[in-house]
Design an enzyme around this catalytic site. Structure first.
Site, PDB file in Angstrom:
ATOM      1  N   GLU A   1       0.822  -1.198   0.000  1.00 30.81           N
ATOM      2  CA  GLU A   1       0.000   0.000   0.000  1.00 30.81           C
ATOM      3  C   GLU A   1       0.861   1.255   0.000  1.00 30.81           C
ATOM      4  O   GLU A   1       1.952   1.280   0.562  1.00 30.81           O
ATOM      5  CB  GLU A   1      -0.944  -0.004   1.203  1.00 30.81           C
ATOM      6  CG  GLU A   1      -1.949  -1.131   1.122  1.00 30.81           C
ATOM      7  CD  GLU A   1      -2.882  -1.208   2.320  1.00 30.81           C
ATOM      8  OE1 GLU A   1      -3.923  -1.862   2.190  1.00 30.81           O
ATOM      9  OE2 GLU A   1      -2.564  -0.629   3.374  1.00 30.81           O
TER      10      GLU A   1
ATOM     11  N   CYS B   1      -0.758   5.223  10.571  1.00 32.01           N
ATOM     12  CA  CYS B   1       0.484   4.551  10.931  1.00 32.01           C
ATOM     13  C   CYS B   1       0.216   3.195  11.574  1.00 32.01           C
ATOM     14  O   CYS B   1      -0.562   3.075  12.506  1.00 32.01           O
ATOM     15  CB  CYS B   1       1.278   5.433  11.898  1.00 32.01           C
ATOM     16  SG  CYS B   1       2.875   4.757  12.344  1.00 32.01           S
TER      17      CYS B   1
END
Length: 382
Positions: free
Chosen positions: A95, A353
């Site tokens: 990704e 994150c």
């Protein structure tokens, strides 16, 4: 007769491309022209390179390709964050995330499919390790995103950089996606050189950041080969706790890591190292942890970036309450430590994150969620 695999030009830095063109009898300026076509103009067809000689274009078409990984989906967050899912084969994916802000556009790219480090708080690490990415697959994420974003009418543009553009969409690149970049060093290095090359993306060394969990020998190599901004995944103020949260610490403990940071600073484009610190409720966020962290941070010129944890079921961990994060940050600032708290972005599309690839292996959830919020790729092609 065996077919010869064609060279993917995306993965060749300036020196390698000049060598290839030289093998065909071409001059160095031809390699620079070609590099600008590929990386600055985003060309994916040699026929489009009209200022190159026809026989040179024919040679390129025979022996070379310009090919990024296939893109399965693009997702857009309510806050403007965009995430692309790239197919790396065998049911695996990586990704890439674009984070727009008023003063910058940051692209977060991956260096491995999965991650071998297996930090306890990271969803990506819990998916296991598949393989290293090739240089063409690393830089291909930037190449793809630049083409798509520049073609989008709603993408904000920022003042240009070294590469000569009046404006640019992507001003910063961070290697904070899937994988440990310094465990794929031989492929990461040419990708970094392309990011900095004035004939490619022309980014400043200060605006390209490699994030590492602390692979000490490769930190030393990077400082010599291509010193860019460095972020270190710290997450604990002592070895006992870091051994549990970041298993690589058992090989490269904090004393060795801090010494490597100090050596890196002698060559770094910034005068500080960024320490990333994921805030985990009751694990690393107490006043005692703050005191230990202050003592550690005083040993090297650094900035602390506190990161709210993004929970996932397999971790067994919880995010520190916002009030606790504020108190923790204030303790550090009162001690004179430059401290920021990361604003969470893209968590509604699992782009925050530690969330990258958290759903990659769960095909049912992907299908259900993409049906309601995924933009078909054919609508965003450059």
């Amino acid at each position: 007769m065996e077919s010869v695999e064609r060279v993917n030009l995306l993965g060749l830095d300036g020196a390698a491309l000049s060598e290839l063109v030289g093998q065909w009898g071409g001059k160095p300026f031809r390699a620079r022209q070609l590099q600008r076509w590929v990386h600055q103009r985003g060309a994916d067809s040699f026929d489009a390179m009209t200022d190159l000689a026809r026989d040179f274009r024919a040679q390129l078409a025979r022996d070379c390709v310009i090919e990024a990984l296939p893109v399965n989906t693009e997702q857009r967050s309510s806050d403007g964050t965009r995430k692309w899912l790239f197919d790396v084969g065998q049911g695996n994916a990586i990704e890439t995330v674009f984070i727009p802000e008023d003063d910058r556009g940051t692209l977060c790219i991956s260096s491995q499919a999965g991650c071998v480090v297996n930090c306890r708080f990271c969803s990506t690490g819990h998916q296991g390790f598949n393989r290293n990415l090739r240089a063409s697959e690393i830089i291909g994420q930037l190449w793809w995103a630049k083409r798509v974003l520049e073609a989008a009418a709603d993408t904000a543009r920022l003042p240009g950089g070294k590469a000569g553009e009046d404006t640019r969409v992507i001003s910063n690149v961070v290697m904070m996606g899937m994988g440990e970049p310094l465990l794929n060093y031989d492929q990461v290095l040419p990708a970094l050189r392309l990011m900095l090359d004035d004939n490619a993306y022309g980014l400043s060394r200060r605006r390209v950041t490699v994030s590492t969990s602390g692979v000490v020998p490769m930190m030393d190599r990077l400082s010599q080969d291509c010193p860019v901004a460095l972020a270190v995944s710290l997450h604990a103020p002592n070895d006992a706790l870091r051994d549990e949260l970041v298993p690589l610490n058992r090989k490269y403990p904090l004393n060795a890591l801090l010494a490597a940071c100090e050596r890196y600073l002698a060559h770094a484009p910034r005068d500080f190292i960024t320490f990333e610190y994921c805030m985990l409720d009751g694990i690393n966020d107490t006043d005692q942890h703050a005191r230990e962290l202050i003592q550690l941070a005083r040993q090297v010129r650094c900035k602390l970036n506190l990161i709210p944890f993004n929970p996932f079921p397999a971790s067994g961990l919880k995010r520190s309450p916002s009030a606790r994060v504020r108190v923790f940050a204030q303790r550090l600032m009162d001690a004179g430590i430059v401290t920021t708290v990361r604003k969470t972005r893209g968590d509604d599309i699992d782009a925050a994150c530690g969330q990258l690839a958290g759903e990659v292996r769960d095909r049912t959830r992907i299908t259900e969620r993409n049906a309601t919020r995924t933009i078909p790729i054919q609508q965003v092609h450059a």
